[in-house]
Scaffold this motif. Sequence first.
Motif, PDB file in Angstrom:
ATOM      1  N   THR A 229      31.601   6.431  19.453  1.00 27.91           N
ATOM      2  CA  THR A 229      31.951   5.322  18.556  1.00 27.91           C
ATOM      3  C   THR A 229      33.265   4.669  18.968  1.00 27.91           C
ATOM      4  OG1 THR A 229      32.947   6.946  17.118  1.00 27.91           O
ATOM      5  CG2 THR A 229      30.734   6.160  16.515  1.00 27.91           C
ATOM      6  N   CYS A 310      26.406  -8.241  18.202  1.00 28.43           N
ATOM      7  CA  CYS A 310      27.571  -8.088  17.329  1.00 28.43           C
ATOM      8  C   CYS A 310      27.509  -9.163  16.252  1.00 28.43           C
ATOM      9  CB  CYS A 310      28.864  -8.235  18.129  1.00 28.43           C
ATOM     10  SG  CYS A 310      29.045  -6.918  19.326  1.00 28.43           S
ATOM     11  N   ILE A 313      33.355  -8.583  12.708  1.00 26.42           N
ATOM     12  CA  ILE A 313      34.538  -8.048  13.395  1.00 26.42           C
ATOM     13  C   ILE A 313      35.604  -7.775  12.338  1.00 26.42           C
ATOM     14  CG2 ILE A 313      35.341 -10.415  13.814  1.00 26.42           C
ATOM     15  CD1 ILE A 313      36.597  -9.534  16.350  1.00 26.42           C
ATOM     16  N   ARG A 314      36.376  -6.693  12.519  1.00 24.56           N
ATOM     17  CA  ARG A 314      37.534  -6.487  11.642  1.00 24.56           C
ATOM     18  C   ARG A 314      38.603  -5.700  12.400  1.00 24.56           C
ATOM     19  NH1 ARG A 314      34.159  -2.355   9.889  1.00 24.56           N
ATOM     20  NH2 ARG A 314      35.281  -0.393   9.585  1.00 24.56           N
ATOM     21  N   ILE A 321      37.292  -3.407  15.486  1.00 25.07           N
ATOM     22  CA  ILE A 321      35.968  -2.839  15.171  1.00 25.07           C
ATOM     23  C   ILE A 321      34.928  -3.953  15.124  1.00 25.07           C
ATOM     24  CG2 ILE A 321      34.641  -1.556  13.423  1.00 25.07           C
ATOM     25  CD1 ILE A 321      37.598  -0.484  12.666  1.00 25.07           C
ATOM     26  N   VAL A 322      33.824  -3.764  15.877  1.00 31.55           N
ATOM     27  CA  VAL A 322      32.730  -4.747  15.791  1.00 31.55           C
ATOM     28  C   VAL A 322      31.554  -4.111  15.074  1.00 31.55           C
ATOM     29  CG1 VAL A 322      33.236  -6.271  17.736  1.00 31.55           C
ATOM     30  CG2 VAL A 322      31.969  -4.173  18.154  1.00 31.55           C
ATOM     31  N   LYS A 323      30.932  -4.950  14.250  1.00 26.86           N
ATOM     32  CA  LYS A 323      29.762  -4.503  13.485  1.00 26.86           C
ATOM     33  C   LYS A 323      28.527  -4.919  14.260  1.00 26.86           C
ATOM     34  CE  LYS A 323      28.053  -5.047   8.936  1.00 26.86           C
ATOM     35  NZ  LYS A 323      27.898  -6.035   7.952  1.00 26.86           N
ATOM     36  N   LEU A 324      27.557  -4.034  14.372  1.00 25.56           N
ATOM     37  CA  LEU A 324      26.340  -4.340  15.113  1.00 25.56           C
ATOM     38  C   LEU A 324      25.224  -4.751  14.157  1.00 25.56           C
ATOM     39  CD1 LEU A 324      26.498  -1.300  17.560  1.00 25.56           C
ATOM     40  CD2 LEU A 324      27.369  -3.615  17.920  1.00 25.56           C
ATOM     41  N   GLU A 329      28.534   0.564  14.212  1.00 23.15           N
ATOM     42  CA  GLU A 329      29.851  -0.017  14.505  1.00 23.15           C
ATOM     43  C   GLU A 329      30.389   0.587  15.789  1.00 23.15           C
ATOM     44  OE1 GLU A 329      31.802  -1.304  10.277  1.00 23.15           O
ATOM     45  OE2 GLU A 329      32.470   0.590  11.161  1.00 23.15           O
ATOM     46  N   SER A 331      34.242   0.983  17.663  1.00 21.20           N
ATOM     47  CA  SER A 331      35.654   0.613  17.583  1.00 21.20           C
ATOM     48  C   SER A 331      36.307   0.834  18.945  1.00 21.20           C
ATOM     49  CB  SER A 331      36.359   1.375  16.462  1.00 21.20           C
ATOM     50  OG  SER A 331      36.453   2.708  16.792  1.00 21.20           O
TER      51      SER A 331
END
Length: 556
Positions: A229, A310, A313-314, A321-324, A329, A331
């Motif tokens: 991760t 993706c 993003i945060r 961290i990118v959200k898929l 996720e 990081s």
Amino acid sequence: MPKPILLSVDDDSDVLRAIERDLRSQYGAEYRVIGSDSPVGALDLLKQLKIRNDNVALLLADQRMPRMDGVEFLQEAMRIYPDAKRALLTAYADTNAAISAINEANINYFFLKPWDPPADRLYPQLDDLLDDWQASYRPAFDGIRVLGTRWSPRCYELRDFLARNHVPYQWIDVELSANDAETKRLLEALGPEAANLPVVLFPDGTKLLESVPAEVAQRVGLRTRAQTTFYDLAIVGGGPAGLAAAVYGASEGLHTVIVEREAPGGQAGMSSRIENYLGFPSGLSGGDLARRAVVQAQRFNVEILAPQECVGIRVEGPYRIVKLVDAGEISCHALMIATGVQWRRLEAPGVDRLQGAGIYYGGGANEALSCKNEIVYVVGGANSAGQAAMNFAKYAERVVILVRGKSLSSTMSQYLIDQINQTSNIQVWAHASVAEAHGETHLEEISVLCSDTNKIERVPASAMFIFIGALPRTDWLANVIARDERGFILTGPDLMHEGQHPKGWPLDRDPYLLETNVPGIFAVGDVRHGSVKRVASGVGEGSVAVQFIHQYLSKV
Ligand SMILES: Cc1cc2nc3c(=O)[nH]c(=O)nc-3n(C[C@H](O)[C@H](O)[C@H](O)COP(=O)(O)OP(=O)(O)OC[C@H]3O[C@@H](n4cnc5c(N)ncnc54)[C@H](O)[C@@H]3O)c2cc1C
């Protein structure tokens, strides 16, 4: 390549075991020997073998079996495997039946039971039959087969996905080859399931009905899930810019992952011939460039997740961290956005409805062959349109380039204009734009608005490829990453206003050249505001950015 099959059928298990044993000891090195104790079961088995694309060299059946005798079985089996050699096992009392079967039912030979010693009474005759079979044997395709129709958008999406990910497959157009005997046999073996197109058949006999790229990706071993991760460097987008960053990053020791929505190679992967990339004097196809870059990245242990997208993003302290799209996720310490651009939509009635059924955005490199002897329209006046036209011209009867302006000269490189002028089956239609696309199930005609005469002409067209400029798709970065009014990402000096850092910038230093308004998040290639839209510039930016990443990481 699996060995061809020798299938024996006998309801008497002792006889079946004996014949299997003798066949295996003599032919086991070259053939697979399979036995069945029921003719009905053996017919089902043959259908499964047909779906797997296995070759059957010999069908050997006992004559006296309940419910279906040997001759009946062989006649049925012949409909599935017409080229397999067919032989009967008979008792002495059935010799006459066997002789008439040879004459009437196309049986190649009969053997009397018992066949001892096999060296005299079985093998010589079987050798003859198998030699004969080998002489006309063409090994079947040993890989994935995709059944579909040319005009189905779902089939197009799947084929495009497989081609761009370099997954070899055999395409069977069930409409075009409807009269082909082998296709008919395959469809018969599949039964009603054949209606659920696209059907993907795997060599192990399994299949996917109405299959979509993500399912096939998992089956063929494309990796869509990250192994861990956390990474030093996560790259979103596997075009030239992202791949270059990955090669440089990983070769310099960064634990690197690429997340790619469709297929590594990006837009460049769609190019039929890139002629201006340094080191390739006779040009190379985008597919080739992508394949080489992927091998190079993998050599340095870059993890490539594709297809994977993706969507968010945060930032949490030092972590980006990118959200898929599948809710996972990833990081990382440093994030690189290399998502390039996507084709602008052509706004005209009928275009959306027929997309994938004769109308395509970009594409071309994989579609050219299917346009053989047809009239193809290419919409757009930039280099990408010119390259596509040159590629189609090798196969199509005529290629027509539709351009809004009065010529190609202001939008296309001179070397391509020269090539087009020298190609007799390419025609440039100036002052022209698509007003409407027509067709029931697939594209049949287009209406073209001629701005110099203000008239609309309706012309036959079986394929239209659209190359009308592109925009970034960066909505998923909103509220985190600063972008210009068209969605291109601002980096380095473009973020500074009268010597002031961008809003929320937490550091004393200025953003690095390719860094966004968030420290440690970089943007490279076509997605970057002010970038030069070329393969070499994407590659250059991806490579250079890695130096800034090292500087950034040294202070994290
Ligand atoms: C047909 C054609 C011919 C061309 N010919 C030439 C040429 O001859 N010479 C030349 O120099 N240039 C050429 N170009 C331009 C060149 O291909 C581009 O400038 C170059 O590919 C840009 O690279 P990139 O990595 O920035 O972006 P792209 O190549 O656009 O790659 C971006 C990648 O990011 C992926 N992606 C996007 N969003 C996401 C997301 N949210 N999550 C995960 N992945 C995402 C996309 O699927 C794509 O694979 C051509 C372009 C086209 C379309």
